[in-house]
Scaffold this motif. Structure first.
Motif, PDB file in Angstrom:
ATOM      1  N   GLU A 128     -58.715 -50.293 -16.857  1.00 46.37           N
ATOM      2  CA  GLU A 128     -58.163 -49.275 -16.745  1.00 46.37           C
ATOM      3  C   GLU A 128     -57.254 -48.794 -16.273  1.00 46.37           C
ATOM      4  O   GLU A 128     -56.940 -49.382 -15.071  1.00 46.37           O
ATOM      5  CB  GLU A 128     -59.348 -48.179 -16.873  1.00 46.37           C
ATOM      6  CG  GLU A 128     -60.294 -48.275 -17.597  1.00 46.37           C
ATOM      7  CD  GLU A 128     -61.650 -46.905 -17.313  1.00 46.37           C
ATOM      8  OE1 GLU A 128     -61.853 -45.885 -18.456  1.00 46.37           O
ATOM      9  OE2 GLU A 128     -61.882 -47.101 -16.469  1.00 46.37           O
ATOM     10  N   SER A 129     -56.069 -47.949 -16.686  1.00 46.35           N
ATOM     11  CA  SER A 129     -55.035 -47.580 -15.932  1.00 46.35           C
ATOM     12  C   SER A 129     -55.526 -46.705 -14.792  1.00 46.35           C
ATOM     13  O   SER A 129     -56.545 -46.139 -14.700  1.00 46.35           O
ATOM     14  CB  SER A 129     -54.035 -46.769 -16.743  1.00 46.35           C
ATOM     15  OG  SER A 129     -54.627 -45.620 -17.218  1.00 46.35           O
ATOM     16  N   GLU A 130     -54.761 -47.082 -13.704  1.00 48.40           N
ATOM     17  CA  GLU A 130     -55.058 -46.640 -12.148  1.00 48.40           C
ATOM     18  C   GLU A 130     -56.489 -46.529 -12.014  1.00 48.40           C
ATOM     19  O   GLU A 130     -57.114 -45.418 -11.540  1.00 48.40           O
ATOM     20  CB  GLU A 130     -54.548 -45.085 -12.229  1.00 48.40           C
ATOM     21  CG  GLU A 130     -52.927 -44.873 -12.313  1.00 48.40           C
ATOM     22  CD  GLU A 130     -52.408 -43.432 -12.241  1.00 48.40           C
ATOM     23  OE1 GLU A 130     -53.093 -42.818 -12.373  1.00 48.40           O
ATOM     24  OE2 GLU A 130     -51.318 -43.429 -11.759  1.00 48.40           O
ATOM     25  N   PHE A 131     -57.273 -47.618 -12.192  1.00 48.67           N
ATOM     26  CA  PHE A 131     -58.821 -47.691 -12.049  1.00 48.67           C
ATOM     27  C   PHE A 131     -58.875 -47.434 -10.748  1.00 48.67           C
ATOM     28  O   PHE A 131     -60.162 -47.000 -10.331  1.00 48.67           O
ATOM     29  CB  PHE A 131     -59.068 -49.252 -12.554  1.00 48.67           C
ATOM     30  CG  PHE A 131     -59.156 -50.341 -11.506  1.00 48.67           C
ATOM     31  CD1 PHE A 131     -60.077 -50.669 -10.597  1.00 48.67           C
ATOM     32  CD2 PHE A 131     -57.776 -50.871 -11.394  1.00 48.67           C
ATOM     33  CE1 PHE A 131     -59.561 -51.583  -9.681  1.00 48.67           C
ATOM     34  CE2 PHE A 131     -57.445 -51.915 -10.618  1.00 48.67           C
ATOM     35  CZ  PHE A 131     -58.579 -52.318  -9.808  1.00 48.67           C
ATOM     36  N   HIS A 132     -58.039 -47.686  -9.864  1.00 48.79           N
ATOM     37  CA  HIS A 132     -58.391 -47.736  -8.237  1.00 48.79           C
ATOM     38  C   HIS A 132     -58.443 -46.301  -7.797  1.00 48.79           C
ATOM     39  O   HIS A 132     -59.088 -45.865  -6.675  1.00 48.79           O
ATOM     40  CB  HIS A 132     -57.440 -48.453  -7.407  1.00 48.79           C
ATOM     41  CG  HIS A 132     -56.051 -47.938  -7.735  1.00 48.79           C
ATOM     42  ND1 HIS A 132     -55.447 -48.110  -8.536  1.00 48.79           N
ATOM     43  CD2 HIS A 132     -55.286 -47.061  -6.853  1.00 48.79           C
ATOM     44  CE1 HIS A 132     -54.089 -47.543  -8.688  1.00 48.79           C
ATOM     45  NE2 HIS A 132     -53.877 -46.756  -7.410  1.00 48.79           N
ATOM     46  N   LEU A 133     -58.127 -45.385  -8.620  1.00 51.92           N
ATOM     47  CA  LEU A 133     -57.906 -43.959  -8.489  1.00 51.92           C
ATOM     48  C   LEU A 133     -59.113 -43.404  -9.091  1.00 51.92           C
ATOM     49  O   LEU A 133     -59.654 -42.118  -8.741  1.00 51.92           O
ATOM     50  CB  LEU A 133     -56.668 -43.304  -8.832  1.00 51.92           C
ATOM     51  CG  LEU A 133     -55.307 -43.697  -7.879  1.00 51.92           C
ATOM     52  CD1 LEU A 133     -54.353 -43.223  -8.684  1.00 51.92           C
ATOM     53  CD2 LEU A 133     -55.663 -43.502  -6.619  1.00 51.92           C
ATOM     54  N   ARG A 134     -59.532 -43.751 -10.273  1.00 51.78           N
ATOM     55  CA  ARG A 134     -60.459 -43.237 -11.060  1.00 51.78           C
ATOM     56  C   ARG A 134     -61.911 -43.468 -10.744  1.00 51.78           C
ATOM     57  O   ARG A 134     -62.994 -43.116 -11.249  1.00 51.78           O
ATOM     58  CB  ARG A 134     -60.014 -43.677 -12.530  1.00 51.78           C
ATOM     59  CG  ARG A 134     -58.883 -43.225 -13.161  1.00 51.78           C
ATOM     60  CD  ARG A 134     -58.538 -44.014 -14.594  1.00 51.78           C
ATOM     61  NE  ARG A 134     -59.479 -43.395 -15.506  1.00 51.78           N
ATOM     62  CZ  ARG A 134     -59.453 -43.658 -16.811  1.00 51.78           C
ATOM     63  NH1 ARG A 134     -58.395 -44.208 -17.151  1.00 51.78           N
ATOM     64  NH2 ARG A 134     -59.996 -43.135 -17.774  1.00 51.78           N
ATOM     65  N   LYS A 178     -56.406 -56.631  -5.969  1.00 56.69           N
ATOM     66  CA  LYS A 178     -55.812 -55.601  -6.336  1.00 56.69           C
ATOM     67  C   LYS A 178     -56.200 -54.622  -5.214  1.00 56.69           C
ATOM     68  O   LYS A 178     -55.354 -53.586  -4.991  1.00 56.69           O
ATOM     69  CB  LYS A 178     -56.272 -55.138  -7.882  1.00 56.69           C
ATOM     70  CG  LYS A 178     -55.778 -56.345  -8.844  1.00 56.69           C
ATOM     71  CD  LYS A 178     -54.444 -55.943  -9.174  1.00 56.69           C
ATOM     72  CE  LYS A 178     -53.953 -54.915  -9.931  1.00 56.69           C
ATOM     73  NZ  LYS A 178     -52.772 -54.662 -10.528  1.00 56.69           N
ATOM     74  N   LEU A 179     -57.461 -54.392  -5.047  1.00 59.51           N
ATOM     75  CA  LEU A 179     -57.863 -53.253  -3.877  1.00 59.51           C
ATOM     76  C   LEU A 179     -57.216 -53.299  -2.896  1.00 59.51           C
ATOM     77  O   LEU A 179     -56.908 -52.400  -1.997  1.00 59.51           O
ATOM     78  CB  LEU A 179     -59.474 -53.240  -4.041  1.00 59.51           C
ATOM     79  CG  LEU A 179     -60.025 -52.862  -5.171  1.00 59.51           C
ATOM     80  CD1 LEU A 179     -61.627 -53.025  -4.978  1.00 59.51           C
ATOM     81  CD2 LEU A 179     -59.696 -51.461  -5.626  1.00 59.51           C
ATOM     82  N   PHE A 180     -57.002 -54.536  -2.353  1.00 60.52           N
ATOM     83  CA  PHE A 180     -56.385 -55.065  -0.936  1.00 60.52           C
ATOM     84  C   PHE A 180     -55.013 -54.260  -1.009  1.00 60.52           C
ATOM     85  O   PHE A 180     -54.480 -53.790   0.086  1.00 60.52           O
ATOM     86  CB  PHE A 180     -56.130 -56.407  -0.682  1.00 60.52           C
ATOM     87  CG  PHE A 180     -55.305 -56.744   0.644  1.00 60.52           C
ATOM     88  CD1 PHE A 180     -56.305 -56.768   1.730  1.00 60.52           C
ATOM     89  CD2 PHE A 180     -54.375 -57.164   0.638  1.00 60.52           C
ATOM     90  CE1 PHE A 180     -55.739 -56.948   3.022  1.00 60.52           C
ATOM     91  CE2 PHE A 180     -53.760 -57.443   1.914  1.00 60.52           C
ATOM     92  CZ  PHE A 180     -54.359 -57.429   3.126  1.00 60.52           C
ATOM     93  N   TYR A 181     -54.423 -54.099  -2.006  1.00 59.23           N
ATOM     94  CA  TYR A 181     -52.809 -53.682  -1.996  1.00 59.23           C
ATOM     95  C   TYR A 181     -52.873 -52.268  -2.548  1.00 59.23           C
ATOM     96  O   TYR A 181     -52.041 -51.369  -2.195  1.00 59.23           O
ATOM     97  CB  TYR A 181     -52.065 -54.427  -3.052  1.00 59.23           C
ATOM     98  CG  TYR A 181     -51.673 -55.794  -2.368  1.00 59.23           C
ATOM     99  CD1 TYR A 181     -50.906 -55.834  -1.414  1.00 59.23           C
ATOM    100  CD2 TYR A 181     -52.155 -57.096  -3.010  1.00 59.23           C
ATOM    101  CE1 TYR A 181     -50.464 -57.284  -0.927  1.00 59.23           C
ATOM    102  CE2 TYR A 181     -51.972 -58.184  -2.447  1.00 59.23           C
ATOM    103  CZ  TYR A 181     -51.139 -58.458  -1.550  1.00 59.23           C
ATOM    104  OH  TYR A 181     -50.647 -59.618  -0.822  1.00 59.23           O
ATOM    105  N   LEU A 182     -54.001 -51.918  -3.299  1.00 58.73           N
ATOM    106  CA  LEU A 182     -53.825 -50.270  -3.922  1.00 58.73           C
ATOM    107  C   LEU A 182     -54.771 -49.460  -3.182  1.00 58.73           C
ATOM    108  O   LEU A 182     -54.521 -48.252  -2.996  1.00 58.73           O
ATOM    109  CB  LEU A 182     -54.497 -50.412  -5.537  1.00 58.73           C
ATOM    110  CG  LEU A 182     -53.323 -51.386  -6.417  1.00 58.73           C
ATOM    111  CD1 LEU A 182     -54.130 -51.661  -7.523  1.00 58.73           C
ATOM    112  CD2 LEU A 182     -52.112 -50.791  -6.390  1.00 58.73           C
ATOM    113  N   ASN A 183     -56.053 -50.151  -2.716  1.00 62.00           N
ATOM    114  CA  ASN A 183     -56.814 -48.947  -2.176  1.00 62.00           C
ATOM    115  C   ASN A 183     -58.066 -49.737  -1.212  1.00 62.00           C
ATOM    116  O   ASN A 183     -59.219 -50.054  -1.894  1.00 62.00           O
ATOM    117  CB  ASN A 183     -57.666 -48.256  -3.164  1.00 62.00           C
ATOM    118  CG  ASN A 183     -58.478 -46.884  -2.771  1.00 62.00           C
ATOM    119  OD1 ASN A 183     -58.859 -47.015  -1.641  1.00 62.00           O
ATOM    120  ND2 ASN A 183     -58.493 -45.966  -3.331  1.00 62.00           N
TER     121      ASN A 183
END
Length: 604
Positions: A410-416, A453-458
């Motif tokens: 999903e788009s911007e899954f790390h925020l959702r 992905k999470l290491f870089y995003l959240n």
């Protein structure tokens, strides 16, 4: 939402089960001696006489794949049941001293009666699958006075007794026989009526139906209306809480239709009663272990329940726990697994929309459900329903992988997603491998993708993701605790062609000729198009720049094909590898060539 909750509470407490049911199979004379300690003496004698006259003992002896029963005497001294009446998952929350509590009586065959006891390894009749569906059994009901002015009809060996005393012993009661052309009318004073029926085999039919009085008919009608409104309101609120477009509505309803259609074609008993799995098949083993887990939980034997029937896992470990949880929620049915089949196309569509265009995704999933032209690429819904019918783990594991892929693409899954939802996603990935260990490469690569992905995003979500996937180590803990061996998932070395166990069990030499056969099993000559598609995908990966998830899925695909080449390379074992291949193929066709085609048309 308050109305939905209120309706669910009304339905729960109004649909009261107040008929006590006892039932059990009996396979030998020793079993009849066991149930005779509970049933009326006269009826026990009738059952024994009918058994001696009608039961095909020679057929029973031939049904086993071992020399456990060498003669009739050995067979008749054997015990196939532990108690005079069986345990049922339907009784998990009631804890009544009976098989279960019910609110209706209406059956024409054993599947309708849902005798879970039949799906145990005591009845692993490998050479006679039909015998399992015609095992001798009895059923006894204790119907309270609230059913006065109701009517009982049926045919077969049926006996009854009107009682005006509570708590009397059944063994000395004098039951009356019901003739086939009469119904028992409950128009007299009584505290309880006992209703008993038995059947020795498929030719000895037993049918029973309780026609309830007007009070119960009114309650039934009101409950039916309440359930109808509950479904409508639940559907309304469910889709209001989510962003759902018209195509998702269509896919959701078509998914229900296609799934129900395939279920009916495969075995309607999955919907109307309980499927009795074939003797000697993996599905029977999974069902039996789940039955034992629920029974151990019911009896507060929590360590035995956690053990799951094996000191060291050999068969697919996770499926038994999944089925057990379903039995706790849905009783002696397969509804829990059926729900997975019902919603699988819906979540395939939602995942496809994240990496393909909406229109391409829509038509692909329509093909998946109704026109399985890509079924040999692992893309045919009827195959996944078929694995549910057989009680295999592939459908569950692949569904969990698809669902997790949908969530993380999903788009911007790390925020959702919160820490809880990320934990849930990786836990499901771990459980997918726990159910089908040969999918470990795919779940591990997807987990690795998520971690990076999470290491870089959240990074705040990273710990939750790691904890969730490390739940896979519970299998290792199980094997260490119960078997005192370091085995990560299952002790399955006999399934790897380069292990000595494989050669011993299969009586073969792993030579060049065998390896050629293995490759031809992996991809028969009539499936040459699959090799073309596979080569096209490999070409696409090295030729074009792709989004990161595609590169990770390519690694998953390669590893899953490698697993096939060194283990079981065909049938249900191959679904995931070829499904990943198909997904990547569609991606390159759409994102590269269709994209270029559209651009060339627009330029003109």
């Amino acid at each position: 939402m308050l109305l939905v909750i209120s309706l669910s509470i009304i339905i729960k407490f109004s649909d009261k089960k107040n008929i006590v049911e006892y039932h059990s199979t009996f396979f030998s004379l020793n079993d009849i001696n066991s149930i005779s300690k509970f049933l009326p003496n006269e009826i026990s004698k009738i059952i024994q006489n009918n058994y001696i006259q009608k039961f095909d003992l020679e057929r029973a002896l031939k049904s086993y794949d071992s020399n456990k029963f060498t003669d009739e005497n050995t067979f008749n001294r054997s015990s196939f049941i532990e108690k005079p009446f069986a345990f049922s998952s339907d009784n998990f929350f009631n804890h009544s001293n009976s098989t279960r509590l019910v609110n209706k009586i209406n059956f024409k065959k054993r599947e309708d009666l849902r005798i879970g006891q039949i799906n145990t390894l005591n009845y692993n009749l490998v050479f006679d699958k039909e015998l399992r569906r015609s095992l001798p059994f009895y059923v006894l009901y204790k119907i309270p006075e609230t059913f006065k002015n109701s009517k009982i009809c049926g045919s077969g060996n049926i006996y009854y007794y009107f009682s005006n005393v509570n708590g009397e012993s059944l063994t000395d009661l004098q039951f009356y026989e019901k003739s086939d052309n009469e119904c028992i009318t409950l128009d007299r004073e009584f505290i309880n009526i006992y209703l008993l029926g038995f059947s020795i085999g498929s030719d000895d039919k037993l049918e029973l139906k309780l026609y309830k009085n007007n009070k119960f008919n009114i309650i039934f009608t009101l409950l039916l209306i309440a359930k109808f409104f509950f479904i409508i309101l639940f559907y309304k609120y469910f889709f209001e809480l989510k962003t759902v477009d018209n195509k998702e509505y269509i896919i959701f309803f078509l998914s229900l239709i296609s799934s129900l259609l395939f279920i009916i074609l495969k075995d309607v008993n999955l919907l109307t009663g309980l499927r009795y799995f074939r003797g000697g098949a993996d599905g029977l083993f999974h069902e039996f272990q789940a039955y034992e887990i629920v029974r151990n939980l019911f009896n507060s034997k929590f360590i035995e329940a956690a053990k799951g029937g094996e000191n060291i896992f050999y068969f697919m470990p996770g499926l038994r726990y999944f089925i057990a949880s379903n039995k706790i929620l849905f009783g002696e049915t397969n509804y829990g697994y059926l729900i997975i089949g019902l919603i699988m196309p819906f979540y395939i569509f939602k995942f496809f929309k994240n990496i393909f265009s909406k229109n391409i995704s829509f038509y692909l999933v329509i093909s998946f459900m109704f026109f399985p032209i890509f079924e040999n690429m692992g893309f045919g819904h009827f195959n996944y329903i078929g694995q549910i019918v057989r009680n295999h783990a592939e459908t569950l594991s692949i569904f969990l992988i698809i669902y997790c892929l949908y969530k993380i693409t999903e788009s911007e899954f790390h925020l959702r997603n919160s820490q809880i939802s990320i934990f849930f996603i990786t836990f499901l990935l771990a459980f997918s491998a726990f159910c089908r260990p040969n999918f470990l490469p795919t779940t591990s690569i997807i987990f690795l993708y998520l971690v990076i992905k999470l290491f870089y995003l959240n990074r705040s979500l990273l710990v939750a993701a790691i904890i969730g996937y490390f739940a896979i180590l519970l299998s290792l803990v199980h094997n260490l605790y119960f078997g005192n061996e370091f085995v990560l998932l299952t002790k399955s070395s006999s399934h790897f062609i380069f292990k000595s166990n494989f050669e011993i069990i299969n009586s073969i030499n792993v030579d060049a000729k065998f390896l050629l056969k293995q490759i031809l099993k992996w991809n028969p000559l009539y499936n040459i198009h699959r090799l073309v598609i596979l080569l096209f995908v490999i070409y696409g990966i090295f030729k074009f720049k792709n989004i990161s998830i595609i590169n990770y899925l390519f690694v998953c695909m390669i590893l899953q094909h490698f697993v096939l080449l060194i283990t079981h390379p065909d049938s249900r074992y191959a679904y995931l590898a070829w499904l990943l291949t198909f997904i990547l193929f569609i991606y390159f066709v759409e994102k590269v060539y269709l994209y270029k085609f559209k651009n060339s048309r627009n330029s003109h």
